[in-house]
Design a protein around this motif. Sequence first.
Motif, short mmCIF file in Angstrom:
data_model
loop_
_atom_site.label_atom_id
_atom_site.label_comp_id
_atom_site.label_asym_id
_atom_site.label_seq_id
_atom_site.Cartn_x
_atom_site.Cartn_y
_atom_site.Cartn_z
N SER A 213 0.84 -1.20 0.00
CA SER A 213 0.00 0.00 0.00
C SER A 213 0.87 1.25 0.00
CB SER A 213 -0.93 0.01 1.22
OG SER A 213 -0.17 0.00 2.42
N ARG A 215 2.00 4.98 1.39
CA ARG A 215 2.05 5.80 2.60
C ARG A 215 2.34 7.23 2.15
NH1 ARG A 215 3.90 0.84 3.36
NH2 ARG A 215 3.31 -0.33 5.23
N GLN A 217 2.68 11.25 1.99
CA GLN A 217 3.10 12.39 2.81
C GLN A 217 3.54 13.50 1.87
OE1 GLN A 217 6.89 11.81 4.90
NE2 GLN A 217 7.11 9.85 3.82
N ASP A 258 4.38 8.70 -1.86
CA ASP A 258 5.08 7.71 -1.02
C ASP A 258 6.57 7.79 -1.37
OD1 ASP A 258 6.35 5.21 -0.22
OD2 ASP A 258 4.33 4.45 0.16
#
Length: 375
Positions: A213, A215, A217, A258
Amino acid sequence: MTSTERTADPPSQDTTAASFLTEAGGHGSLTENHLSFLLHKPASGPLSRIDAEFKWENLIQQADWPAFQQAFTHCMTSGDALDVTCNLVDIAPTPIRISIIGKLMHDASGKPSWIEGIMTPARDLHACSGCREAVVEAEKKAKEFSRNILAVLSHDMRSPLIGVMGMIQLLRKSGLTPQQQEYATRASDACEIVLELAKNLLDFAKIESGKDSLRLQALNLSAIAQSMAELHSEQARRSAITLSVRTSRGFPKAVLCDEVKFRQVLGNLLSNAIKFTASGSVKLHLTHVRKPDGGITAIIDVADTGIGFDPADARFMFDQFSQMCQEGHLRRKGAGLGLTIVKGVVDLFGGSICVDSTKGKGSSFIVSLPLDIPR
């Protein structure tokens, strides 16, 4: 004749089928070198006595071995379904005759990899109305089995390799002769190649599991692109290649992305470009297109002046364990997983990747990633 067409004795109420996986690559026929694994076996009955890892030659009665070997070999070489009945050695108080059905599995490059199937006591074959479902389930378990092997191998390889590399670095500082320094450098380079292979195997296993998956930011992709180029600068310097990075004017200072996955894409594309370029340059260009919803489509273009390839071969570029082998060029180091990983990561982003190449003149890999702007 298929398993559903054959007649058998009245069905048993017990589930007695066992599913298996047998190596199919590396040999022209079934031999003692082919390992087999049970993916599932019944809790009771004669087939429950078979070991989790076995060889068919130790399981099939000698009188039936030639016909059994011929059936397996035919499945390996022709791709036709496996369908054979034979007697097992004495694993039960009374002789047991089993029916075996299966199919040949191929890897992404089209090479035979495994034969998967089920074995069932012949008297219970008609009772096995879920034979097809069992084969499907065996395929699912086989893929999971392969992923687990890759993950465990790559993880267990990395720790000792890092230790060896540390020892080599200490050795290089211990006052070696020039020749000894050369040997230590070669050993260190070899460890780095295997360490990169282990990393790619682990990344590949994560992608294949379907459990990976993103992540997200807020990131400065331009700064990350520059840092990735710096990481590959030594590789480019050793090959006398000019490595440059350019970010188009107006590229957002921050986007939701990510970082690990973005670095995987850039790292694999840059490493491949340098690896397949004997002279000239590798250029990384980062640009974008604004989307109506306020986000952007980030466009990564990695272009090289390397060996290139025939556009007809482009369909194989992202296959697992695939590498382009062209006349006049040795097979490059690696397992051929880099572009497979890139494709998997790009798919995870919901993006796309395409390639433009001319044999003998170079290639350009263009990745498009739909990204949002932080609020």
